[in-house]
Design an enzyme around this catalytic site. Sequence first.
Site, short mmCIF file in Angstrom:
data_model
loop_
_atom_site.label_atom_id
_atom_site.label_comp_id
_atom_site.label_asym_id
_atom_site.label_seq_id
_atom_site.Cartn_x
_atom_site.Cartn_y
_atom_site.Cartn_z
N LEU A 46 0.86 -1.18 0.00
CA LEU A 46 0.00 0.00 0.00
C LEU A 46 0.90 1.23 0.00
CD1 LEU A 46 -2.89 -0.65 2.57
CD2 LEU A 46 -3.14 -0.19 0.14
N ASP A 47 0.53 2.26 -0.75
CA ASP A 47 1.28 3.51 -0.72
C ASP A 47 1.33 4.05 0.70
OD1 ASP A 47 1.72 3.48 -3.44
OD2 ASP A 47 0.00 4.77 -3.92
N PRO A 48 2.39 4.79 1.06
CA PRO A 48 2.50 5.32 2.43
C PRO A 48 1.28 6.10 2.89
CG PRO A 48 4.58 5.58 1.27
CD PRO A 48 3.59 5.07 0.26
N ARG A 181 -3.79 5.22 -8.36
CA ARG A 181 -3.35 6.55 -8.80
C ARG A 181 -3.43 6.68 -10.32
NH1 ARG A 181 2.28 7.22 -7.15
NH2 ARG A 181 2.33 4.97 -6.78
#
Length: 301
Positions: A46-48, A181
Site C-alpha cells: 500500500l502507498d505510504p 493513482r
Amino acid sequence: MGRTRKGRAISGWLVVDKPAGMTSTAVVNKVRWALEAQKAGHAGTLDPDATGVLAVALGEATKTVPYITDALKCYRFMVRLGLSTRTDDASGEVIATSEARPTDAEIAAALAAFRGEIQQVPPQFSAVKVEGERAYDLARDGERLDLAARPLWVESLEILSRPDADHVELEMVCGKGGYVRSIARDLGEALGCYGHVAWLRRTWSGPFEAEDGISVATIDELARSEALLSLVLPLAKGLADLPELPATPEGAARLRCGNPGMVIASDVEFGEEAWASYQGQPVAVGIYKSGELHPSRVFNL
C-alpha cells in the site's frame, strides 16, 4: 554451518489496518518485532499515504503470499478533479490545472472504459523497475519515464458519492498489480479535467478485510504478549481460494518430503491446484493428478 535465524517460529497471518503516513515495510517490521517472529512479509504493498488492510504473513505463511497477491482486492478512493500532480496523489506538486468539471453522468460514462481487461501505465512515482532501478528513484532525480502499459483486470468500478464538483468517491475491485493513482490520472484525462487521488483505502484483499485488522497502536500496546499472538490467523486463511484435500497418513508423510502423496479427492479435477491437509494442518500446495497431490510448496509446521 548456517546461521540460525533469531526469533520465534510463528506461522500464520496478522491483518493490520495500516494508517496513513507509514510504509508497508515499516508495518511488517513492527509486526515482526512485536511478535518476535523469525520471518514476515506482506501480501501487496500500500502507498505510504493509503490506509486499510495489509495482510502480514508470518513464517510458513509467507509461502502462501502469491495466492493473496493474485486475489481480487477492493479499494475506496476519492478523486480530486481539476488538478494533476507529479505523484498522481495529494502529496505531489501540482503540475496542471483545469476549470472544467464533469457531470455525474459524464463520469459514469467514462468509467465504462476502465472496466474489464484494461492496459494501465504505472505512475511515474512507483516501484516499477526500469533497467534495474525503481521508477520513483529516477523520477525523484527529475527524469521523465516512458513506462510500458501493463494489463489489469478491473472487476468493477463504481461511483459511491459526489461530495462536490471537485471530488468524486469511487470503489474499485481489481486483480493483481493495479495502481489506483493511475485510474485517477487516466480518468481525469478522459474527462478533460485532470485528476489525482485525494485519499485511498483498501477495504479487503482476498479473504482479509480491513474491519478485521488491528491498528498499529494495538500492536504497540500488545507487543511481546500472548494477547497479540492470539490474534494471528491460521496459515490456511491464505489458501481460502484453493480446494482442500485431506491426505492419507502415508500421503502426508510423502508430501512432507516433497514427493507426490495420496489424498482423498472430492470434486477436484485433474490438473487443478489444491492444498493438502492432515489432522487439520496444512501440509502442501500442489497439482492434483490421479489421486495424488504433486507438491509445489511444502509447509514445515
